[in-house]
Design a protein around this motif. Structure first.
Motif, PDB file in Angstrom:
ATOM      1  N   ALA A   1       0.670  -1.054   0.148  1.00 25.09           N
ATOM      2  CA  ALA A   1       0.013   0.107   0.004  1.00 25.09           C
ATOM      3  C   ALA A   1       0.710   1.384   0.070  1.00 25.09           C
ATOM      4  O   ALA A   1       1.696   1.517   0.934  1.00 25.09           O
ATOM      5  N   VAL A   2       0.507   2.093  -1.010  1.00 26.05           N
ATOM      6  CA  VAL A   2       1.290   3.327  -1.235  1.00 26.05           C
ATOM      7  C   VAL A   2       0.342   4.450  -0.643  1.00 26.05           C
ATOM      8  O   VAL A   2      -0.666   4.879  -1.287  1.00 26.05           O
ATOM      9  N   GLY A   3       0.625   5.051   0.640  1.00 23.38           N
ATOM     10  CA  GLY A   3      -0.376   6.353   0.967  1.00 23.38           C
ATOM     11  C   GLY A   3      -0.516   7.600   0.369  1.00 23.38           C
ATOM     12  O   GLY A   3      -1.484   8.151   0.605  1.00 23.38           O
ATOM     13  N   LYS A   4       0.565   7.869  -0.289  1.00 17.36           N
ATOM     14  CA  LYS A   4       0.541   9.193  -1.052  1.00 17.36           C
ATOM     15  C   LYS A   4       0.696   9.205  -2.660  1.00 17.36           C
ATOM     16  O   LYS A   4      -0.526   9.155  -3.207  1.00 17.36           O
ATOM     17  N   ALA A   5       1.345   8.790  -3.287  1.00 21.14           N
ATOM     18  CA  ALA A   5       1.307   8.577  -4.698  1.00 21.14           C
ATOM     19  C   ALA A   5       2.482   7.763  -5.302  1.00 21.14           C
ATOM     20  O   ALA A   5       3.801   7.458  -4.688  1.00 21.14           O
ATOM     21  N   VAL A   6       2.207   7.161  -6.445  1.00 26.08           N
ATOM     22  CA  VAL A   6       3.157   6.486  -7.234  1.00 26.08           C
ATOM     23  C   VAL A   6       3.430   6.995  -8.308  1.00 26.08           C
ATOM     24  O   VAL A   6       2.656   7.356  -9.033  1.00 26.08           O
ATOM     25  N   ARG A   7       4.846   7.072  -8.877  1.00 28.62           N
ATOM     26  CA  ARG A   7       5.112   7.612 -10.049  1.00 28.62           C
ATOM     27  C   ARG A   7       5.917   6.827 -10.817  1.00 28.62           C
ATOM     28  O   ARG A   7       6.736   6.368 -10.496  1.00 28.62           O
ATOM     29  N   VAL A   8       5.526   6.580 -12.237  1.00 30.38           N
ATOM     30  CA  VAL A   8       6.005   5.635 -13.055  1.00 30.38           C
ATOM     31  C   VAL A   8       6.473   6.151 -14.321  1.00 30.38           C
ATOM     32  O   VAL A   8       5.619   6.938 -14.969  1.00 30.38           O
ATOM     33  N   GLU A   9       7.693   6.198 -14.526  1.00 29.14           N
ATOM     34  CA  GLU A   9       8.282   7.081 -15.872  1.00 29.14           C
ATOM     35  C   GLU A   9       9.390   6.657 -16.611  1.00 29.14           C
ATOM     36  O   GLU A   9      10.092   5.933 -15.920  1.00 29.14           O
ATOM     37  N   HIS A  10       9.352   6.601 -17.798  1.00 30.99           N
ATOM     38  CA  HIS A  10      10.351   6.037 -18.890  1.00 30.99           C
ATOM     39  C   HIS A  10      10.285   4.590 -18.757  1.00 30.99           C
ATOM     40  O   HIS A  10      11.638   4.188 -18.437  1.00 30.99           O
ATOM     41  N   CYS A  11       9.625   3.876 -18.277  1.00 27.98           N
ATOM     42  CA  CYS A  11       9.559   2.388 -18.472  1.00 27.98           C
ATOM     43  C   CYS A  11       8.881   1.772 -19.445  1.00 27.98           C
ATOM     44  O   CYS A  11       8.070   2.366 -20.271  1.00 27.98           O
ATOM     45  N   GLU A  12       9.528   0.412 -19.970  1.00 19.93           N
ATOM     46  CA  GLU A  12       9.029  -0.004 -21.124  1.00 19.93           C
ATOM     47  C   GLU A  12       8.711  -1.494 -20.731  1.00 19.93           C
ATOM     48  O   GLU A  12       9.505  -2.205 -20.062  1.00 19.93           O
TER      49      GLU A  12
END
Length: 319
Positions: free
Chosen positions: A244-255
């Motif tokens: 569980a992530v309480g604030k935010a998840v950032r996913v960037e430049h993934c393939e």
């Protein structure tokens, strides 16, 4: 695996006694098994998650211990090697009160091993024996005999014939040298060992961690813990499962990445051919140059998920 010895002192100074610690020789001299999968050079990074899995598995056993099947599954070793681990621990474990020590060979499997004893045993597997002093004919030895093994110690430095012909005592480390080497190992790794054996405690929101998974390729990553923020950056051909992530998840430049996460919100930027299995309270934010993304419902569960969601303030609506 160690003794604590208090020297005799007058009763007036009993509050200022000194404790002397020396390593037990048995785990180092008889407990090392030359199986590569049992050697964890990164210490707590690998053993920490393995310990958590072993603890969880032990709760499914009536005696809260683990058998060779559990060891084989979690350590990814064969059943024969797992049974060898159990037999070896039964041999080198000091405490006579532990049931595995007094067990008959046919009973060891049923009794299993205490998780903390197993974790200590696995940590010791990374120990390297003290190498012998240089042999005067080392070039000749190298030509006809295998190079020194971390687990063979002194005996691998000489062929059997050379061992008989040489005055070997001049080259073999003394018992004092070896015990000093063992103690040095324990002193160097004591903090990590204690952290592995310490019971986990409830974490406040302030103690939850800012996680970064960066430049991982062709991997499978499980991080089943309550988090505040998580960043996944520059990964490819990887599956990532987050708690569980309480604030935010950032996913960037993934393939070609699969992300499975329960979170309050997620931002996806500049990704290609990725699949996101999401349990989120708000619509995902997808920005930048993205291609062939798929968004699917959250599709996993682990025993502490709801507790972790409550801890980070996510509504526990996932069933």
């Amino acid at each position: 695996m160690s003794d604590s010895i208090e020297p005799s002192t007058p009763s007036t100074s009993s509050t200022n006694t000194t404790a002397y610690i020396h390593p037990r020789r048995e785990p180092f001299e008889h407990g090392l098994i030359p199986i590569p999968k049992l050697i964890f050079s990164d210490g707590t990074q690998t053993l920490g998650p393995l310990r958590d899995k072993l603890v969880e598995r032990s709760t499914q056993s009536p005696n809260h211990r683990v058998d060779s099947i559990a060891i084989s599954d979690i350590l990814q070793i064969s059943l024969d090697h797992a049974r060898l681990v159990l037999d070896t621990i039964a041999t080198v474990l000091h405490s006579d009160s532990d049931p595995i020590v007094a067990a008959k060979p046919s009973e060891i499997e049923e009794i299993g091993v205490d998780v903390n004893d197993l974790v200590l045993f696995l940590y010791v597997q990374s120990y390297k024996r003290l190498l012998p002093r240089t042999h005067k004919d080392s070039a000749a030895v190298a030509d006809v005999w295998p190079s020194t093994s971390a687990f063979d110690g002194y005996l691998s430095a000489l062929s059997p014939l050379q061992l008989v012909r040489s005055n070997s005592r001049r080259f073999m480390p003394s018992q004092a040298d070896e015990e000093a080497h063992q103690l040095s190992y324990l002193q160097k790794h004591l903090a990590n060992i204690l952290s592995l054996l310490a019971d986990s405690v409830e974490e406040s929101e302030e103690s939850l961690v800012c996680l970064q998974v960066i430049n991982c390729h062709e991997s499978v990553i499980y991080i089943l813990a309550p988090l505040r923020y998580a960043t996944i950056y520059g990964c490819s051909d990887t599956t990532i499962v987050l708690g569980a992530v309480g604030k935010a998840v950032r996913v960037e430049h993934c393939e070609r990445v699969h992300v499975i996460v329960a979170a309050k919100r997620i931002c996806i930027a500049n990704c290609r051919e990725c699949v996101f299995f999401l349990g989120v309270n708000q619509r995902p934010l997808i920005v930048g140059d993205n291609h062939k993304l798929q968004v699917a419902p959250y599709n996993t569960f682990y025993s502490q998920l709801e507790a972790h969601m409550d801890q980070v303030g996510i509504e526990a609506t996932i069933k």
